[in-house]
Design a protein around this motif. Structure first.
Motif, PDB file in Angstrom:
ATOM      1  N   HIS A  12      34.468  42.332  39.076  1.00 11.94           N
ATOM      2  CA  HIS A  12      35.568  42.717  39.952  1.00 11.94           C
ATOM      3  C   HIS A  12      36.488  41.502  40.110  1.00 11.94           C
ATOM      4  CE1 HIS A  12      37.234  44.664  43.603  1.00 11.94           C
ATOM      5  NE2 HIS A  12      37.457  43.427  43.929  1.00 11.94           N
ATOM      6  N   ALA A  13      37.768  41.652  39.771  1.00  8.41           N
ATOM      7  CA  ALA A  13      38.696  40.524  39.904  1.00  8.41           C
ATOM      8  C   ALA A  13      39.171  40.451  41.352  1.00  8.41           C
ATOM      9  CB  ALA A  13      39.881  40.734  38.965  1.00  8.41           C
ATOM     10  N   VAL A 104      36.460  49.916  48.111  1.00 13.20           N
ATOM     11  CA  VAL A 104      35.347  49.822  47.170  1.00 13.20           C
ATOM     12  C   VAL A 104      35.655  48.769  46.108  1.00 13.20           C
ATOM     13  CG1 VAL A 104      34.251  52.094  47.233  1.00 13.20           C
ATOM     14  CG2 VAL A 104      36.365  51.807  45.976  1.00 13.20           C
ATOM     15  N   SER A 105      34.600  48.291  45.465  1.00 15.03           N
ATOM     16  CA  SER A 105      34.787  47.314  44.389  1.00 15.03           C
ATOM     17  C   SER A 105      34.894  48.048  43.057  1.00 15.03           C
ATOM     18  CB  SER A 105      33.605  46.355  44.352  1.00 15.03           C
ATOM     19  OG  SER A 105      32.448  47.056  43.963  1.00 15.03           O
ATOM     20  N   SER A 106      35.375  47.332  42.033  1.00 19.54           N
ATOM     21  CA  SER A 106      35.451  47.929  40.693  1.00 19.54           C
ATOM     22  C   SER A 106      34.064  48.354  40.225  1.00 19.54           C
ATOM     23  CB  SER A 106      35.995  46.928  39.684  1.00 19.54           C
ATOM     24  OG  SER A 106      37.127  46.319  40.174  1.00 19.54           O
ATOM     25  N   MET A 107      33.036  47.555  40.573  1.00 21.60           N
ATOM     26  CA  MET A 107      31.678  47.916  40.117  1.00 21.60           C
ATOM     27  C   MET A 107      31.267  49.254  40.695  1.00 21.60           C
ATOM     28  SD  MET A 107      31.792  44.464  40.887  1.00 21.60           S
ATOM     29  CE  MET A 107      30.904  44.334  42.425  1.00 21.60           C
ATOM     30  N   GLN A 108      31.552  49.438  41.995  1.00 19.68           N
ATOM     31  CA  GLN A 108      31.171  50.711  42.620  1.00 19.68           C
ATOM     32  C   GLN A 108      31.918  51.869  41.969  1.00 19.68           C
ATOM     33  OE1 GLN A 108      32.156  49.338  46.563  1.00 19.68           O
ATOM     34  NE2 GLN A 108      30.008  49.140  47.162  1.00 19.68           N
ATOM     35  N   LEU A 109      33.220  51.671  41.728  1.00 26.09           N
ATOM     36  CA  LEU A 109      34.029  52.745  41.136  1.00 26.09           C
ATOM     37  C   LEU A 109      33.594  53.091  39.716  1.00 26.09           C
ATOM     38  CD1 LEU A 109      37.743  52.033  42.076  1.00 26.09           C
ATOM     39  CD2 LEU A 109      36.398  54.038  42.664  1.00 26.09           C
ATOM     40  N   ASP A 110      33.220  52.054  38.963  1.00 27.76           N
ATOM     41  CA  ASP A 110      32.955  52.262  37.536  1.00 27.76           C
ATOM     42  C   ASP A 110      31.544  52.753  37.235  1.00 27.76           C
ATOM     43  OD1 ASP A 110      35.470  51.404  37.115  1.00 27.76           O
ATOM     44  OD2 ASP A 110      34.935  49.400  36.432  1.00 27.76           O
ATOM     45  N   GLN A 111      30.620  52.580  38.162  1.00 28.66           N
ATOM     46  CA  GLN A 111      29.236  52.961  37.864  1.00 28.66           C
ATOM     47  C   GLN A 111      29.059  54.445  38.143  1.00 28.66           C
ATOM     48  OE1 GLN A 111      27.046  50.309  40.376  1.00 28.66           O
ATOM     49  NE2 GLN A 111      27.186  48.611  38.942  1.00 28.66           N
ATOM     50  N   PRO A 265      50.937  41.378  46.440  1.00 28.31           N
ATOM     51  CA  PRO A 265      50.632  40.623  45.220  1.00 28.31           C
ATOM     52  C   PRO A 265      51.894  40.398  44.394  1.00 28.31           C
ATOM     53  CG  PRO A 265      49.855  42.885  45.038  1.00 28.31           C
ATOM     54  CD  PRO A 265      50.336  42.716  46.436  1.00 28.31           C
ATOM     55  N   THR A 266      51.908  39.328  43.622  1.00 28.60           N
ATOM     56  CA  THR A 266      53.056  39.062  42.751  1.00 28.60           C
ATOM     57  C   THR A 266      53.044  40.077  41.601  1.00 28.60           C
ATOM     58  OG1 THR A 266      51.750  37.603  41.369  1.00 28.60           O
ATOM     59  CG2 THR A 266      52.934  36.563  43.200  1.00 28.60           C
ATOM     60  N   PRO A 267      54.224  40.319  40.980  1.00 28.43           N
ATOM     61  CA  PRO A 267      54.259  41.223  39.816  1.00 28.43           C
ATOM     62  C   PRO A 267      53.301  40.756  38.727  1.00 28.43           C
ATOM     63  CG  PRO A 267      56.479  40.697  40.541  1.00 28.43           C
ATOM     64  CD  PRO A 267      55.561  39.848  41.362  1.00 28.43           C
ATOM     65  N   ASP A 268      53.155  39.450  38.593  1.00 27.53           N
ATOM     66  CA  ASP A 268      52.259  38.903  37.586  1.00 27.53           C
ATOM     67  C   ASP A 268      50.810  39.317  37.871  1.00 27.53           C
ATOM     68  OD1 ASP A 268      51.849  37.257  35.374  1.00 27.53           O
ATOM     69  OD2 ASP A 268      51.013  35.711  36.699  1.00 27.53           O
ATOM     70  N   GLU A 269      50.406  39.224  39.144  1.00 30.40           N
ATOM     71  CA  GLU A 269      49.032  39.631  39.480  1.00 30.40           C
ATOM     72  C   GLU A 269      48.837  41.132  39.235  1.00 30.40           C
ATOM     73  OE1 GLU A 269      47.306  38.611  43.330  1.00 30.40           O
ATOM     74  OE2 GLU A 269      45.524  39.794  42.855  1.00 30.40           O
ATOM     75  N   VAL A 270      49.843  41.937  39.606  1.00 29.84           N
ATOM     76  CA  VAL A 270      49.723  43.392  39.401  1.00 29.84           C
ATOM     77  C   VAL A 270      49.577  43.709  37.918  1.00 29.84           C
ATOM     78  CG1 VAL A 270      50.860  45.624  39.703  1.00 29.84           C
ATOM     79  CG2 VAL A 270      50.965  43.919  41.531  1.00 29.84           C
ATOM     80  N   ALA A 271      50.304  42.955  37.087  1.00 28.27           N
ATOM     81  CA  ALA A 271      50.209  43.187  35.637  1.00 28.27           C
ATOM     82  C   ALA A 271      48.813  42.819  35.135  1.00 28.27           C
ATOM     83  CB  ALA A 271      51.266  42.368  34.910  1.00 28.27           C
ATOM     84  N   ARG A 272      48.263  41.738  35.677  1.00 30.00           N
ATOM     85  CA  ARG A 272      46.924  41.290  35.236  1.00 30.00           C
ATOM     86  C   ARG A 272      45.829  42.176  35.806  1.00 30.00           C
ATOM     87  NH1 ARG A 272      45.859  36.852  37.900  1.00 30.00           N
ATOM     88  NH2 ARG A 272      47.954  36.313  38.531  1.00 30.00           N
ATOM     89  N   ASN A 273      46.005  42.601  37.063  1.00 31.01           N
ATOM     90  CA  ASN A 273      44.953  43.335  37.763  1.00 31.01           C
ATOM     91  C   ASN A 273      45.575  44.523  38.506  1.00 31.01           C
ATOM     92  OD1 ASN A 273      42.715  44.191  39.181  1.00 31.01           O
ATOM     93  ND2 ASN A 273      42.647  42.417  40.564  1.00 31.01           N
ATOM     94  N   PRO A 274      45.713  45.677  37.832  1.00 36.31           N
ATOM     95  CA  PRO A 274      46.406  46.819  38.437  1.00 36.31           C
ATOM     96  C   PRO A 274      45.794  47.254  39.775  1.00 36.31           C
ATOM     97  CG  PRO A 274      45.954  47.223  36.102  1.00 36.31           C
ATOM     98  CD  PRO A 274      45.264  45.942  36.452  1.00 36.31           C
ATOM     99  N   ARG A 275      44.504  46.975  39.999  1.00 33.20           N
ATOM    100  CA  ARG A 275      43.867  47.340  41.265  1.00 33.20           C
ATOM    101  C   ARG A 275      44.533  46.654  42.462  1.00 33.20           C
ATOM    102  NH1 ARG A 275      39.711  47.832  44.832  1.00 33.20           N
ATOM    103  NH2 ARG A 275      39.800  45.642  45.359  1.00 33.20           N
ATOM    104  N   SER A 276      45.231  45.526  42.209  1.00 26.96           N
ATOM    105  CA  SER A 276      45.865  44.796  43.307  1.00 26.96           C
ATOM    106  C   SER A 276      47.159  45.467  43.777  1.00 26.96           C
ATOM    107  CB  SER A 276      46.173  43.358  42.866  1.00 26.96           C
ATOM    108  OG  SER A 276      47.207  43.367  41.887  1.00 26.96           O
ATOM    109  N   ARG A 277      47.639  46.446  42.985  1.00 24.37           N
ATOM    110  CA  ARG A 277      48.969  47.044  43.183  1.00 24.37           C
ATOM    111  C   ARG A 277      49.248  47.430  44.635  1.00 24.37           C
ATOM    112  NH1 ARG A 277      47.905  51.090  39.823  1.00 24.37           N
ATOM    113  NH2 ARG A 277      47.145  52.214  41.597  1.00 24.37           N
ATOM    114  N   SER A 278      48.275  48.029  45.296  1.00 26.53           N
ATOM    115  CA  SER A 278      48.541  48.557  46.636  1.00 26.53           C
ATOM    116  C   SER A 278      48.135  47.596  47.757  1.00 26.53           C
ATOM    117  CB  SER A 278      47.805  49.891  46.798  1.00 26.53           C
ATOM    118  OG  SER A 278      46.479  49.744  46.359  1.00 26.53           O
ATOM    119  N   ALA A 279      47.740  46.364  47.416  1.00 28.98           N
ATOM    120  CA  ALA A 279      47.196  45.453  48.435  1.00 28.98           C
ATOM    121  C   ALA A 279      48.235  45.070  49.488  1.00 28.98           C
ATOM    122  CB  ALA A 279      46.647  44.199  47.763  1.00 28.98           C
TER     123      ALA A 279
END
Ligand code: SAM
Length: 290
Positions: A12-13, A104-111, A265-279
């Protein structure tokens, strides 16, 4: 699922980690109430925080964090609890900062076996911890009107009555795939758009884990654990959470709010980690006078 299998997945990033370090780094004791995979905790320890007390309601997350934070030795303490249960006795005194990285974390979502995702088939569970009713219990047992209200309120889904009707006609529902198909059948597909079951899944997850009640109960308790000058950082991912945080911080007389509007989040972070989009990131500081 073993810890070994978890570690093979991309971790999870951590979201807005630079901002977390900016506001909470170089402090003595940080209470991380949503330890997850330990990404924020590791960054804080690297930045000079002396001790992290890491809390999570999910035993699998704690196990994974323990593995990832092993090199920090006794600078990390682990506590399996819901964050609404964490008080001065559990923590052993006051702290210099508190972090909530909600949801939730990415691990929880992905499992698939955790049953959170509409993209991976699994038992319809969605419990972050081992206790309480599952999402299958809710969709199979609630009266149609209560189900519709829940999907409307927590999913902010206008077409909740149509969805609840389709769910009730197709009971019993045992898997995430079954539910996703029922919702898609009721609403129709939207090519290129978000999955039609996205809001229904969000609603069930919030209800199963009592996420909003947990947050509303825990926020003032966490502020009570801060020493003078201590800071609380909250990262919320949807407006229902953020509303509780915004008013909870603003109306607490022990606090000075440092973020008039939430940081994003910065546009750069959103591009790297789309999960951050709504933070939405808010910070407040406990005043000396409190
Ligand atoms: C978004 S993840 C945190 C990720 C973490 N900051 C990282 O960098 O890896 C949220 C975590 O909080 C936990 N959590 C959510 N609500 C909780 C609650 N009420 N009490 C304790 N833990 C909770 C979840 O189990 C999940 O592991």
């Amino acid at each position: 699922m073993t810890v070994g299998e978890d570690l093979e997945r991309p971790p999870h990033a951590p979201v807005m980690v630079d901002e977390v370090v900016r506001f909470l780094g170089e402090r003595g004791v940080i209470l991380d109430l949503t330890l997850g995979a330990g990404g924020h905790a590791a960054a804080l320890l690297d930045a000079g925080v002396e001790t992290v007390i890491g809390v999570d309601r999910d035993p699998a997350a704690l196990e994974l964090a323990r593995e990832r934070l092993r090199s920090f030795g006794d600078r990390v303490r682990y506590l399996r609890a819901r964050f609404s249960e964490v008080d001065a006795e559990a923590v052993g005194g006051s702290v210099d900062g508190v972090l909530f990285d909600l949801g939730v974390s990415s691990m929880q979502l992905d499992q698939s076996h955790r049953g959170f995702g509409y993209r991976v088939d699994g038992p319809l569970d969605m419990r972050m911890g081992p206790d309480g009713p599952s999402a299958a219990d809710l969709v199979n047992d609630l009266p149609e009107d209560e189900l519709a209200d829940l999907i409307f309120e927590y999913g902010q889904e206008r077409r909740s009555r149509r969805i609840a009707g389709a769910i009730v006609r197709n009971r019993p529902i045992a898997t995430t795939d079954q539910l996703a198909r029922i919702v898609a059948g009721a609403l129709g597909r939207n090519p290129g758009g978000p999955h039609p079951a996205r809001r229904t899944f969000q609603a069930l997850r919030i209800a199963v884990n009592r996420e909003l009640e947990e947050l509303a109960a825990s926020l003032p308790q966490a502020v009570g654990l801060l020493g003078p000058g201590g800071r609380v950082v909250v990262i919320a991912y949807h407006s229902l959470e953020d509303r509780i945080v915004k008013f909870g911080l603003r109306e607490d007389e022990r606090l000075l709010v440092l973020t008039k509007r939430p940081l994003r989040p910065t546009p750069d972070e959103v591009a790297r980690n789309p999960r951050s989009r709504s933070a939405m990131f808010r910070v407040a500081e406990r005043t000396e006078a409190a």
